[in-house]
Design a protein around this motif. Sequence first.
Motif: not given
Length: 513
Positions: A387-396, A452-456
């Motif tokens: 159910s987590a919202i996922i964001a990222a940078e770079p967003d692609v 959730i945040l995805l980062l390099p």
Amino acid sequence: MSSTCNYPTKTALALALLCAYGGLLFVGAIYHEIWRDEMRALTIATTSGGLSEIAARLRNEGHPLLWYAILKFAYLIVHDSIVLKVCALLTAAAAAVVFVFRAPFPFYIRAMWLFGLFPLYEYSVMSRNYGIGMLFIFLAAASYKERFVSPWKIAVALSLAALTSAYGIIHALAMAAALLVEPIIIRSRRSKETAARVGAAALPVLLTAGISLWMIFPDRSTTVTELHSLGSSEIIFALLGGLLRHGATFHNGLVSPFPFIVPLVLASVYFLIMRSPCAVVYLCAVVVGMETFSELVYSGAALRHQGFLLLGIFVAVWLSRAGGHNLDSTPETGGWSSSASLLDLGLAILLVLQIFVGVKAYSRDIVEPRSSSESFAHFVRANGLESAIIAAEPDVVLESLPYYLNNPIYLVRERRFGSVVSFTTESEPELSLTQLLIELESLGEKQDRPLILLLPPDLSEDSRLDVGYDRTLSIDRRGAEHLSSAAEKLACFTRAITDENYCVWKLKEKEKN
């Protein structure tokens, strides 16, 4: 008698070859992790209401409608993302059938072709719109021999090719140019009258290509190309430069580390097919068109683009063997067999190199993940984060996730939920890690979900990361400290052979009063 006896044997060999090829594609597809450019097309197709809405969304995509329409209708039937791989494999298999049974090459050439880089991997296992372009270009070449009797066949095939990709448009226009030239160079009056109808078959191709170009011509908000700022002098110089470079930009498509080799190869091909002016016109138009497009619109550095030069060479030879310029002519044999033998030898050398890099790319995709999205999806499910919202940078890197997950995706640069990134001015070009975290913390206060945040993986202080399409991510000490205090690192995924590697951070939930 012997030829009659040999026919079933040749057919059996061809079918065995196709079965082996199909088996390899099936295995490759099973192990292949979907990459963002593949999933982007399916997401656009499945999240659009109909074909008109899809067409409207293609303005800044750079690809015409056909592949999206196929994915849309397939998904309406199956309701599963697996249609992405299935459609890619079926179109590649259909192209292989056309090539094996219709291409005028020795059997060993047809066999070698199937196991080269593009049929084995780039235009098959990779689920993109380029495989379907290969299919319709081959169908057009197969129809060229019957152009005097059934000109509509080649017109339909080329029109469909023009609806597949920008390079499909270039090939369709190049073959249309060859059809228009034919009535001019033909000798027999009777043949000239019939050839005029063949030339007329180019008209629907030109119309379809025009529609495709209009459909994909970007608006002024695009950040992918500077097409709108080009002047007439720049276009003329690009055309002249394309003529002079003559395929050098696409040297990787021929597995050559030296760009200057390509014009030499093409000059040899021109010389050996010179008795078929239409084939020469087609190949020259393809080469100059691809060079010009790469210079003015979008770089042709990617292998999937480079392969259309190799397609052009093979199709040009195919056209040269499809018959002369009279109605009663037959494919060139006999006196011209020495040229045919030299061509076959040259094509075989090209294909040896293609097989080497093709097997390497295919094997690497099986052993190593192309994207971290599938492994990350397993991690999400194993840790109860569905159910987590996922964001990222770079967003692609987020664009491939919907193939494996149904989590909501938040695009920070555009301040909206969605799974297709906009390469336009709607996307914030400059972003700092601090701004990113503040935006997500604000979102967390409104949403009763984990974030959730995805980062390099290689974040470092006082750095400015280029995340593509003239966009940057700035990281300073303040941002690094903010990240350490506001989020917890859960895992890192770093095995992908592309840039879809990242570390997973979970934002800490703030206590509510």
